[in-house]
Design an enzyme around this catalytic site. Structure first.
Site, PDB file in Angstrom:
ATOM      1  N   GLY A   1       0.842   5.175   3.225  1.00 37.45           N
ATOM      2  CA  GLY A   1       2.016   4.412   2.796  1.00 37.45           C
ATOM      3  C   GLY A   1       3.063   5.289   2.134  1.00 37.45           C
TER       4      GLY A   1
ATOM      5  CB  ALA B   1      -6.138  -1.830   4.497  1.00 33.29           C
TER       6      ALA B   1
ATOM      7  N   GLY C   1       0.830  -1.213   0.000  1.00 29.59           N
ATOM      8  CA  GLY C   1       0.000   0.000   0.000  1.00 29.59           C
ATOM      9  C   GLY C   1       0.858   1.254   0.000  1.00 29.59           C
ATOM     10  N   GLY C   2       2.089   1.117  -0.455  1.00 28.92           N
ATOM     11  CA  GLY C   2       3.059   2.229  -0.382  1.00 28.92           C
ATOM     12  C   GLY C   2       2.791   3.361  -1.361  1.00 28.92           C
TER      13      GLY C   2
ATOM     14  CE1 TYR D   1     -10.134   0.005   7.435  1.00 32.74           C
ATOM     15  CE2 TYR D   1     -11.020   0.950   9.446  1.00 32.74           C
ATOM     16  CZ  TYR D   1      -9.987   0.817   8.541  1.00 32.74           C
ATOM     17  OH  TYR D   1      -8.824   1.485   8.750  1.00 32.74           O
TER      18      TYR D   1
ATOM     19  CG  PHE E   1      -3.528   9.438   2.910  1.00 39.50           C
ATOM     20  CD1 PHE E   1      -2.864  10.659   2.895  1.00 39.50           C
ATOM     21  CD2 PHE E   1      -4.361   9.130   3.996  1.00 39.50           C
ATOM     22  CE1 PHE E   1      -3.011  11.542   3.949  1.00 39.50           C
ATOM     23  CE2 PHE E   1      -4.517  10.009   5.045  1.00 39.50           C
ATOM     24  CZ  PHE E   1      -3.841  11.208   5.028  1.00 39.50           C
TER      25      PHE E   1
HETATM   26  C1  UD1 Z   1     -11.399   6.692   9.584  1.00 39.42           C
HETATM   27  C2  UD1 Z   1     -10.715   5.965   8.446  1.00 39.42           C
HETATM   28  C3  UD1 Z   1     -10.373   4.568   8.838  1.00 39.42           C
HETATM   29  C4  UD1 Z   1      -9.515   4.643  10.071  1.00 39.42           C
HETATM   30  C5  UD1 Z   1     -10.297   5.349  11.158  1.00 39.42           C
HETATM   31  C6  UD1 Z   1      -9.477   5.466  12.406  1.00 39.42           C
HETATM   32  C7  UD1 Z   1     -11.199   6.695   6.217  1.00 39.42           C
HETATM   33  C8  UD1 Z   1     -12.012   6.501   5.015  1.00 39.42           C
HETATM   34  N1  UD1 Z   1     -11.520   5.948   7.272  1.00 39.42           N
HETATM   35  O1  UD1 Z   1     -12.688   6.145   9.889  1.00 39.42           O
HETATM   36  O2  UD1 Z   1      -9.636   3.962   7.788  1.00 39.42           O
HETATM   37  O3  UD1 Z   1      -9.175   3.359  10.485  1.00 39.42           O
HETATM   38  O4  UD1 Z   1     -10.602   6.644  10.708  1.00 39.42           O
HETATM   39  O5  UD1 Z   1      -8.441   6.298  12.215  1.00 39.42           O
HETATM   40  O6  UD1 Z   1     -10.278   7.459   6.233  1.00 39.42           O
HETATM   41  N2  UD1 Z   1     -18.647  12.308   8.429  1.00 39.42           N
HETATM   42  C9  UD1 Z   1     -19.541  13.316   8.128  1.00 39.42           C
HETATM   43  N3  UD1 Z   1     -19.742  13.625   6.819  1.00 39.42           N
HETATM   44  C10 UD1 Z   1     -19.124  12.963   5.795  1.00 39.42           C
HETATM   45  C11 UD1 Z   1     -18.190  11.938   6.126  1.00 39.42           C
HETATM   46  C12 UD1 Z   1     -17.989  11.634   7.464  1.00 39.42           C
HETATM   47  O7  UD1 Z   1     -20.150  13.922   9.017  1.00 39.42           O
HETATM   48  O8  UD1 Z   1     -19.360  13.303   4.634  1.00 39.42           O
HETATM   49  C13 UD1 Z   1     -18.433  11.956   9.859  1.00 39.42           C
HETATM   50  C14 UD1 Z   1     -18.687  10.494  10.145  1.00 39.42           C
HETATM   51  O9  UD1 Z   1     -20.062  10.240  10.361  1.00 39.42           O
HETATM   52  C15 UD1 Z   1     -17.831  10.273  11.389  1.00 39.42           C
HETATM   53  C16 UD1 Z   1     -16.651  11.245  11.179  1.00 39.42           C
HETATM   54  O10 UD1 Z   1     -17.071  12.177  10.191  1.00 39.42           O
HETATM   55  O11 UD1 Z   1     -18.557  10.643  12.538  1.00 39.42           O
HETATM   56  C17 UD1 Z   1     -15.383  10.587  10.700  1.00 39.42           C
HETATM   57  O12 UD1 Z   1     -15.661   9.812   9.538  1.00 39.42           O
HETATM   58  P1  UD1 Z   1     -14.463   9.179   8.610  1.00 39.42           P
HETATM   59  O13 UD1 Z   1     -13.559  10.244   8.152  1.00 39.42           O
HETATM   60  O14 UD1 Z   1     -15.117   8.318   7.607  1.00 39.42           O
HETATM   61  O15 UD1 Z   1     -13.611   8.395   9.679  1.00 39.42           O
HETATM   62  P2  UD1 Z   1     -13.840   7.083  10.501  1.00 39.42           P
HETATM   63  O16 UD1 Z   1     -15.145   6.437  10.231  1.00 39.42           O
HETATM   64  O17 UD1 Z   1     -13.559   7.497  11.919  1.00 39.42           O
END
Ligand code: UD1
Length: 384
Positions: A17, A85, A11-12, A191, A15
């Site tokens: 990596g 991943a 995955g290097g 996930y 983002f």
């Molecule tokens: C993210 C990572 C995951 C990582 C985890 C822990 C991604 C895609 N996922 O998950 O790989 O393991 O952090 O570090 O980077 N939200 C909104 N509006 C949107 C999108 C999201 O309000 O359009 C909210 C979500 O409901 C959530 C928060 O923002 O409450 C964070 O969401 P997201 O960036 O997807 O992160 P995680 O689900 O925490």
């Protein structure tokens, strides 16, 4: 560890990596990147590595599901960083098989090759774990200041717009506290279950064969190079691409849910420390900043940086739609004392500065605004 190592980063080209690759190259290591260039993340690239990838790294196009390709990539490798991943928490709730094949089975492929064919030369392995394996973070009862495990939020509770986890048997909200590594794991998405698998597989295989293994539990990573065109990308990238397209982002729940946002260069530094510090051997270690920020707060910071003249513009105010995403947790931020103690890790990038770095990069991108597509797909499956 000797000064120059031959290192594989799966995955290097991605983002996180790619920043680890930069940090390793800078330390004088010989780096081989193994990446499938997933079109959802990279767009259609015809097998060509992204422009940001270090020219000093060797690029191998390949998928962790392909044992033969992975076997070749392992040739002569001293250290493995496993960053490959599929990362969309929400998408994992319907693409269950695809996520488990790439994440859990991909890890099984890698570890089997290491112990059965490459045991004589692999000296250390580091895996990207995630704070998502905790499920909800730590909470205390504000009345007693004791740790409590709040009741899991039910769909009925969320449907009524009642967002905070409650102390079991009461209607009092539990109060978020820093989440340490002893917090029992309660992953709430496929996930997260995959990430727990990856972590436990690395640590148990490492211990059994005496190959030092480290699992770094990343909190919410943000920064340049995170795909802006992937509808399931992180919230920082999604909000940036909305603002770049002159649209208000959509905030789930009420926007007061919190995360620990850590800049990608801090994550890369933690990985270098995990390579260099034997105190980290066989440990699972949080890598965050120790500070909670609300999703709404993040949106406001991005708006202020991207459109400083329009911070009051009603058209750009984050839209609090009152909907929620299946598998989401409410609050989680890191207790990073273990990373400090074992690896001497200290986060160096303040959120304001990290966001400035993200914005500088976002401005140069052509961001397709795909958040509508993600919402449509999740709505069809009743996952929002
Ligand atoms: C993210 C990572 C995951 C990582 C985890 C822990 C991604 C895609 N996922 O998950 O790989 O393991 O952090 O570090 O980077 N939200 C909104 N509006 C949107 C999108 C999201 O309000 O359009 C909210 C979500 O409901 C959530 C928060 O923002 O409450 C964070 O969401 P997201 O960036 O997807 O992160 P995680 O689900 O925490």
């Amino acid at each position: 560890m000797s000064s120059s190592l031959h290192i594989l980063v799966t995955g290097g080209a991605g983002f996180i990596g790619s920043f680890i690759v930069d940090a390793l190259v800078e330390k004088g290591h010989r780096v081989r990147v193994f990446d499938c260039l997933d079109p959802q993340v990279h767009g259609e690239r015809d097998g060509k590595a992204p422009e940001y990838l270090s020219r000093d790294a060797e690029f191998v196009l390949g998928d962790v599901r392909d044992v033969e390709a992975l076997d070749k990539a392992m040739d002569g490798i001293d250290v493995v960083f496993h960053e490959a991943a599929a990362v969309g928490v929400a998408q994992s709730m319907y693409a269950i098989r695809a996520y488990t094949e790439a994440n859990t089975m991909g890890t099984a492929n890698l570890l089997e090759l290491i112990v059965n064919k490459h045991r004589d030369h692999v000296r250390r392995m580091i895996v990207a774990s995630s704070m998502s394996i905790y499920g909800e973070g730590r909470y205390v009862d504000p009345a007693t200041n004791q740790f409590v495990v709040p009741a899991q939020r039910t769909t009925r509770q969320l449907d009524s717009g009642d967002w905070e986890p409650r102390i079991q048997g009461t209607d009092r909200p539990a109060q978020p506290a820093p989440c340490d590594e002893m917090k029992p794991l309660e992953p709430t998405s496929i996930y997260a279950i995959n990430k727990r698998d990856q972590e436990e597989m690395f640590l148990s295989v490492g211990r059994a064969y005496g190959i030092p293994a480290v699992a770094l539990r990343y909190f919410n990573v943000y920064g340049s190079r995170q795909a802006l065109s992937n509808p399931y990308t992180g919230v920082g990238a999604i909000f940036s691409s909305c603002y770049l397209n002159g649209r208000a982002p959509r905030v789930f729940e009420d926007g007061l849910q919190t995360r620990d946002f850590i800049h990608v260069t801090d994550i890369a530094r933690a990985n270098v420390l995990a390579l260099e510090r034997s105190e980290a051997d066989y440990e699972a270690i949080n890598v965050g900043t120790g500070r909670p920020t609300s999703v709404l707060g993040l949106a406001k910071m991005l708006l202020a940086k991207l459109h400083p003249d329009r911070v009051e513009d009603p058209e750009l105010q984050p839209k609090i739609v009152g909907r929620f995403r299946a598998g989401d947790i409410r609050h989680c931020y890191g207790d990073i004392s273990k990373a400090r103690r074992l690896m001497g890790f200290e986060p160096a990038v303040r959120l304001e500065d990290g966001i400035a770095e993200l914005i500088e990069w976002v401005r140069k991108q052509e961001a397709k605004d795909l958040s509508d597509q993600a919402l449509k797909e999740l709505s069809q499956r009743r996952l929002v």
